[in-house]
Design an enzyme around this catalytic site. Structure first.
Site, PDB file in Angstrom:
ATOM      1  N   ASP A  29      -8.119  -5.674  -6.285  1.00  0.00           N
ATOM      2  CA  ASP A  29      -7.582  -3.824  -5.766  1.00  0.00           C
ATOM      3  C   ASP A  29      -8.383  -3.040  -7.320  1.00  0.00           C
ATOM      4  O   ASP A  29      -7.741  -2.635  -7.753  1.00  0.00           O
ATOM      5  CB  ASP A  29      -6.765  -4.067  -5.071  1.00  0.00           C
ATOM      6  CG  ASP A  29      -6.198  -2.816  -4.577  1.00  0.00           C
ATOM      7  OD1 ASP A  29      -6.854  -2.285  -4.336  1.00  0.00           O
ATOM      8  OD2 ASP A  29      -5.446  -2.515  -4.394  1.00  0.00           O
ATOM      9  N   HIS A  79      -6.152  -6.131  -2.052  1.00  0.00           N
ATOM     10  CA  HIS A  79      -5.267  -4.392  -1.412  1.00  0.00           C
ATOM     11  C   HIS A  79      -3.818  -5.436  -1.137  1.00  0.00           C
ATOM     12  O   HIS A  79      -3.078  -4.830  -1.336  1.00  0.00           O
ATOM     13  CB  HIS A  79      -6.061  -3.512  -0.988  1.00  0.00           C
ATOM     14  CG  HIS A  79      -5.052  -2.423  -0.539  1.00  0.00           C
ATOM     15  ND1 HIS A  79      -4.806  -1.347  -1.710  1.00  0.00           N
ATOM     16  CD2 HIS A  79      -4.134  -1.615   0.285  1.00  0.00           C
ATOM     17  CE1 HIS A  79      -3.831  -0.744  -1.247  1.00  0.00           C
ATOM     18  NE2 HIS A  79      -4.066  -0.373  -0.305  1.00  0.00           N
ATOM     19  N   SER A  83       0.787  -1.720   0.267  1.00  0.00           N
ATOM     20  CA  SER A  83       0.385  -0.086   0.657  1.00  0.00           C
ATOM     21  C   SER A  83       0.435   1.494   0.249  1.00  0.00           C
ATOM     22  O   SER A  83       1.597   1.520  -0.315  1.00  0.00           O
ATOM     23  CB  SER A  83      -1.460  -0.232   1.305  1.00  0.00           C
ATOM     24  OG  SER A  83      -2.096   0.845   0.884  1.00  0.00           O
TER      25      SER A  83
END
Length: 473
Positions: free
Chosen positions: A397, A450, A192
């Site tokens: 994602d 994600h 991330s």
């Protein structure tokens, strides 16, 4: 190109590394067993019996007067910790605790996913831990994340470069305190928002090594999952949504025509683009942008947020409710909060007394300055130096989609040495991969979101085991 940030803190940091650290390296190596900041944890509240792996936790003081106290979890490799590499893991956010990587992604523990009933949450072993083949240091950074803190009365504004300098100082001091690992191969890893600081941290360590800063860190490569890189990831959310059948052909074509592919900074006078973008937001409002196959409303507000903050949310904690259905994977996040704020847990983890700040999974309320607009140029520099890298993307994602990651990797303009092909786990396609001449491997993880290891732990462990062993996926 400046080797580090033009920020004044870079100069202070290098003065510290070049003048202060070398004077104490030998002394600290001799006395480090007596000065080690961490303590072994043999039992954890919520886990039945002694831990079947070696866990060490504690604070490492950095800064001129050790005013900054960085908390970490260190787990030895379950294979051969005397030879296996070390991973430094930074969670995203910015502001997410290292416990997230440990308990939800690549560590050996996991919370039992059940509705919270007021008792201490339970922990179980995760068989797909990356500690099967490496040692891992999970770090709470920036200051204000997890159990890290400063002796100052209030947390001063953190920033990208402050985070990077703190992580660098922490790693060098941790290695000094653990001289048996000084020669081990080191990989930096995260997912991330860590896609911004990790490449910059790697470059800073590389330059410090070249300038003779001691102890030398034996960095070999870096690993990033669904990484924020250009901060234009929103531009790829629209083609991703179209490809996944979330928006119509007509709306997609209108968005492309009226917005020109730019959705991060829409001209307020461009009413046609604003109208189309609003239609897009309305259509995906009930879809979890971090895993489009997940149930959306299971205690969390998962609506798509305005384009300027879509990335800064980065799995933001929006819920304190206790009525989350057990079928919701994110219920474990709530379990972690109750567990980490338990007094017995904090004592077992050797959290220093007086650091009574309420633990949150991700602290998005601390002041933070976003100084690095994109990390692409760091990838350029590291590629030129020949470092290895593994970049992987959960292919469901929408926030940091594989489309945006493929785009910036393609822009590096390196030739392909192993073209697009499936990779397999247990005889099934686990995703698709491609390798480039700059020693960068890109892989998708089929069906993952994600934080890919959270969704596909078996596949991600296999991917990591093969890559870290220099094998083809």
């Amino acid at each position: 190109m400046a080797r580090l940030s033009s920020n004044h803190s870079a100069s202070i940091f290098y003065a510290y590394c070049q003048i202060v650290l070398p004077l104490f390296v030998l002394l600290l190596q001799i006395f480090s067993p007596l000065m080690a900041s961490g303590s072994t944890v043999e039992f954890l509240p919520g886990f039945k019996g002694p831990l079947p792996f070696h866990l060490e936790t504690g604070h490492v003081g950095i800064g001129e007067s050790e005013e900054v106290q960085v908390f970490y979890y260190f787990i030895k490799s379950e294979n051969n910790h005397e030879d296996d590499p070390i991973l430094l893991w930074l969670s995203g956010g910015p502001g997410c605790s290292g416990l997230m990587g440990l308990a939800f992604e690549i560590g050996p523990l996991a919370f039992v996913n059940q509705e919270y009933n007021g008792s201490l949450p339970s922990l179980v072993l995760r068989p797909q831990s990356w500690t099967k083949v490496s040692s891992i240091i999970f770090v709470d950074l920036p200051i204000g994340a997890g159990f890290s803190y400063t002796n100052e009365k209030e947390i001063v504004e953190q920033s990208d470069w402050t985070l990077i300098h703190h992580a660098h100082q922490f790693l060098r001091k941790w290695l000094i305190n653990h001289p048996e690992y000084l020669s081990h191969k080191v990989y930096l890893s995260g997912d991330s928002y860590s896609g911004i600081p990790i490449p910059a941290l790697f470059q800073e360590i590389s330059y410090a090594n070249e300038n003779g800063v001691q102890p030398r860190i034996n960095i070999q490569g870096y690993i990033l999952g669904n990484p924020v890189t250009t901060k234009h990831e929103i531009n790829y959310a629209i083609p991703f949504a179209h490809g996944m059948g979330l928006i119509s052909d007509e709306l997609y074509e209108s968005l492309q025509q009226n917005c020109g592919g730019e959705y991060r900074n829409i001209d307020p006078k461009n009413l046609s683009c604003l109208r189309d973008f609003q239609s897009f937001q309305e259509l995906i409002a009930e879809v979890d942008q971090y895993q489009i196959l997940e149930p959306a409303f299971c205690g969390y507000d998962l609506k798509m947020v305005p384009q300027r903050s879509i990335l800064k949310r980065s799995l933001a904690e929006k819920v304190e409710a206790t009525n989350t259905a057990s079928r919701c994977r994110r219920h474990g996040y709530l379990q972690a909060q109750h567990w980490a704020n338990n007094g017995c847990v904090r004592k077992a983890l050797h959290v220093k007394e007086g650091t009574g700040r309420h633990w949150t999974r991700c602290n998005h309320n601390m002041p933070f300055k976003f100084e690095i607009n994109d990390s692409f140029h760091f990838h350029v520099n590291l590629s030129a130096k020949g470092y290895r890298s593994l970049i992987f993307s959960g292919d469901h994602d929408m926030a940091c989609s594989f489309l945006s990651t493929q785009a910036w990797i393609r822009s590096l303009n390196y030739s392909i040495v192993d073209d697009w092909r499936p990779w397999h786990v247990n005889g099934q396609v686990a995703g698709y991969t491609r390798t480039y001449s700059n020693r960068m491997t890109f892989a998708t993880v089929k069906g993952a979101g994600h934080t890919a290891p959270e969704f596909k732990p078996d596949e991600c462990l296999a991917m990591f085991e093969r890559w870290i062993s220099n094998e083809n996926l």
